[in-house]
Design an enzyme around this catalytic site. Structure first.
Site, short mmCIF file in Angstrom:
data_model
loop_
_atom_site.label_atom_id
_atom_site.label_comp_id
_atom_site.label_asym_id
_atom_site.label_seq_id
_atom_site.Cartn_x
_atom_site.Cartn_y
_atom_site.Cartn_z
CD GLN A 145 -2.57 1.39 2.56
OE1 GLN A 145 -1.94 1.70 3.56
NE2 GLN A 145 -3.88 1.20 2.56
CE1 TYR B 259 -4.49 8.02 6.52
CE2 TYR B 259 -2.48 7.29 5.48
CZ TYR B 259 -3.35 7.25 6.54
OH TYR B 259 -3.06 6.46 7.63
CB ALA C 209 -8.72 -5.13 8.62
NE ARG C 210 -12.63 -4.08 12.66
CZ ARG C 210 -13.83 -3.54 12.82
NH1 ARG C 210 -14.17 -3.02 13.99
NH2 ARG C 210 -14.69 -3.53 11.82
#
Length: 398
Positions: free
Chosen positions: A100, A170, A349-350
């Site tokens: 990424q 971002y 993810a988690r």
């Protein structure tokens, strides 16, 4: 078309993944000296051994000032050897690996980075207690070139894909946001102007991998469907941006995300808001401020499976390019739902932070349920060493 099996091989641009599951980028905080460590390699190797089709290394900043904090990895010649060790370890487990890449923009901690942060407008970051500089044309051109360089370093290091970070406010996402981007020049005002940075980055990365990587590297992007705040990126504008990105031809797939690291992070995560734990990660007076006003910043959104699906359906209906569904993917039933809705891949993810071998468990028993409790106490652990506080993973397969 028949609904694909989520555990069957699939093409992602020029790359074939062994299945349609992707470990989503999750900041690891395992890069002392801003370089790859054995700890980072093991973090991703364990997930690869656990069965995912591809794991994503987060977050590979394109410049020192583009990091979220000073220990973060940034793409440069000195990083390539370590990154090659990492990709070799992932490939040895049969998985693919993505880098990424991005610039944190107003999210960057300039004090920790010891480098000037950039933003669409002059912007104060309370964590770093510094102002980000309003990016001028030279700064923007420089950031676009740095993304291309980062993609070339990723190719040299053996990555199968790069994921361009266009989300969470971002830098590229902050330009897209009408709430943050109050410019009146060629990069502000209309959505067409605000999207120039994101589109320029994607095309620069595509050209870089076609020339330097021989066209053998997939290019994906993570794009906010919505910031979850009034005046921020909306579904309608995001869908228009996604159509432009598709028409530009720079991407092999798009991962759909939501929320803002600046103003509304829980819009992405859902579940419990760990305000007390976040306050404990900082020293006064920051910790006092988080305790007093953290509930306004970390809003309460109850967890449910596939919680971004309703919005993502709008994108699936309007786009022909492959899409990656993120958010509340923890079991075989939800994975199958994503496949039946026309999504080509699912990202987790988690659930993989809690159980790095979850995909293998699901393959062995389709009734498997994730050990993740959605307590979100893994979130403040990013300031030390990201991990699941419930299981302690991913340090080893359990």
């Amino acid at each position: 078309m028949p609904t694909p099996d989520v555990l069957s091989p699939a093409k992602l641009g020029p790359v074939t993944l062994r299945n349609r599951t992707i470990k989503a980028a999750t900041f690891e905080n395992r890069t002392p000296d801003a370089l790859v460590s054995d700890d980072l390699i093991e973090y991703h190797r364990v997930v690869a051994a656990g069965g995912v089709g591809m794991t994503t290394v987060a977050y590979c900043a394109v410049s020192p000032g583009g990091r979220t904090s000073g220990d973060g990895l940034w793409m440069r010649p000195e990083a390539v050897a370590g990154l090659r060790r990492l990709t070799d370890a992932i490939h040895a487990e049969g998985a693919a690996v993505s880098a990424q890449i991005g610039h944190a923009g107003p999210v960057a901690d300039a004090r920790s980075n010891k480098a000037r942060a950039l933003a669409p407008v002059r912007f104060f970051n309370p964590i770093g207690m510094r102002f980000a500089k309003k990016a001028d044309r030279d700064d923007i051109d420089g950031v676009i070139a740095q993304h291309a360089d980062a993609a070339r370093f990723a190719a040299d290091a053996g990555f199968d894909a790069v994921e361009i970070h266009l989300g969470h406010n971002y830098l590229a996402s902050s330009f897209l946001s009408p709430l943050i981007n109050r410019r009146s020049d060629e990069f502000g005002g209309s959505l067409a102007n605000r999207a120039k940075v994101a589109r320029g980055i994607v095309l620069a990365v595509r050209r870089a991998v076609e020339k330097h990587g021989g066209g053998q590297i997939a290019v994906t992007a993570k794009l906010n469907m919505s910031d979850g705040v009034r005046g921020g990126i909306s579904l309608d504008e995001s869908l228009t941006t996604a159509k432009w990105l598709q028409d530009d031809g720079g991407l092999d797939a798009l991962e759909l995300t939501a929320g803002s690291s600046l103003v509304n992070p829980m819009y992405l995560f859902r579940g419990n808001a760990p305000v007390k734990e976040f306050a404990g990660a900082f020293k006064p007076p920051m910790s006092w401020g988080i305790r007093m006003s953290g509930n306004k910043f970390m809003r309460n959104y109850p967890y449910r499976e596939a919680y971004l699906l309703d919005d993502a359906r709008l994108f699936r209906a309007e786009l022909s390019m492959p899409l990656i569904l993120l958010g509340g993917i923890t079991n075989r039933e939800t994975m199958d739902l994503a496949m039946s809705e026309g999504f080509e891949f699912v990202a987790m993810a988690r659930s993989l932070l809690a159980e790095p071998d979850l995909v293998n468990k699901i393959a062995a028993d389709s009734a498997t349920r994730s050990a993740c409790t959605h307590c979100n106490q893994c979130m403040p652990s990013i300031y030390q060493r990201t991990h699941c506080v419930v299981t302690g993973a991913p340090d080893s397969l359990r």
